[in-house]
Design a protein around this motif. Structure first.
Motif, short mmCIF file in Angstrom:
data_model
loop_
_atom_site.label_atom_id
_atom_site.label_comp_id
_atom_site.label_asym_id
_atom_site.label_seq_id
_atom_site.Cartn_x
_atom_site.Cartn_y
_atom_site.Cartn_z
N LEU A 3 0.83 -1.21 0.00
CA LEU A 3 0.00 0.00 0.00
C LEU A 3 0.86 1.26 0.00
O LEU A 3 0.53 2.25 -0.66
N LYS A 26 1.97 1.76 -3.47
CA LYS A 26 0.84 2.23 -4.28
C LYS A 26 0.61 3.72 -4.12
O LYS A 26 0.53 4.48 -5.09
N TYR A 27 0.55 4.19 -2.86
CA TYR A 27 0.24 5.60 -2.63
C TYR A 27 1.45 6.50 -2.84
O TYR A 27 1.28 7.68 -3.13
N LYS A 28 2.63 5.95 -2.73
CA LYS A 28 3.83 6.74 -3.08
C LYS A 28 3.79 7.11 -4.55
O LYS A 28 4.11 8.24 -4.95
N GLN A 71 0.95 7.11 -6.42
CA GLN A 71 -0.28 7.88 -6.67
C GLN A 71 -0.14 9.33 -6.23
O GLN A 71 -0.54 10.25 -6.95
N HIS A 72 0.44 9.55 -5.04
CA HIS A 72 0.53 10.90 -4.49
C HIS A 72 1.88 11.57 -4.71
O HIS A 72 2.08 12.71 -4.31
N ASP A 129 -4.00 13.58 3.63
CA ASP A 129 -4.49 12.77 2.51
C ASP A 129 -3.75 11.43 2.45
O ASP A 129 -4.37 10.37 2.32
N ILE A 130 -2.42 11.50 2.52
CA ILE A 130 -1.59 10.31 2.38
C ILE A 130 -1.88 9.29 3.47
O ILE A 130 -2.15 8.12 3.22
N ASP A 171 -5.48 7.75 3.40
CA ASP A 171 -5.62 6.71 2.37
C ASP A 171 -4.90 5.43 2.79
O ASP A 171 -5.44 4.33 2.70
N LEU A 172 -3.67 5.58 3.23
CA LEU A 172 -2.84 4.44 3.59
C LEU A 172 -3.42 3.66 4.76
O LEU A 172 -3.60 2.42 4.69
#
Length: 362
Positions: free
Chosen positions: A5, A8-10, A12-13, A41-42, A45-46
């Motif tokens: 995850l 993924k968010y690294k 995405q953001h 936000d980060i 989500d995470l």
């Protein structure tokens, strides 16, 4: 799964991860935000997605992360190298063999497990005195001065700013300007380096980013700081990171809140208000001074815990204001929509600062 995850968010953001350490009861991340997402936000989500995964996998329900975030603004140029060491040594005596941190990636004894840290690692290693020595970082961590480590830990625990005196004074100055200015939200969040400590945040801005900000207009300073403050409020009142508290009845309570425009660039800066719930009626001190009457409110139990309350206020002439708040324990957040007669509506977010029983102090 957490590392998947994070990867993924690294992406995405678009934020940087300088170091991490996953412990049984704590999480450490050292990150620098990108242009499109705040720390709020980060981490929302995470942690939200990981909580759903964990609960589904092990048949659990409810909150996974219990403690709140705490934030310390850190001067990146001066403390980036030290902060990575601080995180990597957090497992204790045998930290150099701990498999769930980025230390082994730094000393090239393990692959990054899908998380590409090559750019961040090189940026950190460039701060070493003998950066061309392949063993320099390993020695830097293993031969750390005990007094220096203890002093850093003390400063992290007791302060909200970690940096030089000049850096601390500039931060203080900006916060003072922000409190007086009450300008609109920033269009983009600051690029900051942030360390998450057991679901607490330590933020660090680099000197280059700091200089870039100093070249912006005064209005830009206020807008950026206001956006940062909004993100901080969102973290403090994030319900999935809170434990249930004793307060069970909204009746007879009063809440000091801070109200901000919900839309980026919205009109009206930071405002303070006191709202109360007494005798079955909702009242806003600011709106009462403008002619709005106290009104009855509804209270609904939410599926995930806590309550949602709603009310609609009006005044002669047709102006109205609708309120919707989410409340759990001693935390409250929500939205307020002002609808002037014959004009477009304006949306605001509000977050609680403190509460008390009517006529009592807390």
């Amino acid at each position: 799964m957490y590392m998947e995850l994070l990867t993924k968010y690294k992406t995405q953001h678009q934020f940087k991860v300088f170091s991490y350490c996953l412990l049984p009861e704590e999480l450490y991340l050292l990150i620098e935000t990108g242009e499109d997402a705040t720390i709020s936000d980060i981490m929302h989500d995470l942690n939200s997605l990981y909580t759903k995964y964990y609960n589904g996998r092990y048949g659990k329900r409810g909150h996974l992360f219990e403690s709140r975030f705490r934030s310390v603004l850190v001067e990146k140029a001066q403390y980036l190298l030290q902060m990575t060491r601080h995180i990597h040594r957090s497992p204790g005596v045998d930290f150099e063999n701990y498999p769930y941190s980025s230390y082994l990636v730094y000393v090239k004894k393990a692959a990054p497990d899908g998380l590409n840290l090559s750019g961040e690692v090189q940026e950190v290693l460039d701060f070493l005195e003998h950066k061309d020595d392949p063993d320099a970082y390993e020695r830097y961590c293993l031969e750390a001065d005990a007094n220096g480590i203890e002093e850093l830990e003390k400063r992290l625990k007791r302060g909200l700013v970690l940096g030089s005196d000049a850096f601390a004074e500039e931060v203080k100055k900006k916060l003072s300007e922000f409190a007086e200015a009450q300008k609109a939200l920033a269009k983009r969040p600051n690029r900051v380096l942030v360390m998450i400590v057991g679901m607490g945040i330590l933020a660090a801005s680099s000197s280059s980013v700091y200089l870039y900000i100093s070249k912006r207009s005064l209005k830009g300073h206020y807008e950026t700081l206001l956006r940062d403050r909004e993100a901080q409020f969102a973290q403090v009142t994030r319900f999935e990171n809170r434990s249930p508290l004793e307060l069970r009845d909204l009746e007879g309570t009063q809440w000091d809140i801070e109200v901000l425009p919900a839309a980026v660039g919205g009109e009206g800066g930071l405002q303070k208000d006191r709202i109360s719930f007494t005798d079955g009626l909702f009242r806003s001190e600011r709106l009462a001074a403008d002619g709005y009457r106290a009104t009855r409110f509804t209270l609904t139990l939410r599926t995930g815990g806590g309550y949602t309350w709603e009310t609609l206020q009006s005044k002669p002439g047709g102006d109205s204001v609708s309120w919707r708040g989410d409340w759990q324990g001693d935390a409250m957040k929500g939205v307020m929509v002002i609808r002037p007669a014959g004009q477009s509506s304006r949306d605001f977010s509000f977050f609680s600062v403190t509460w008390s029983y009517a006529g009592a102090a807390r």
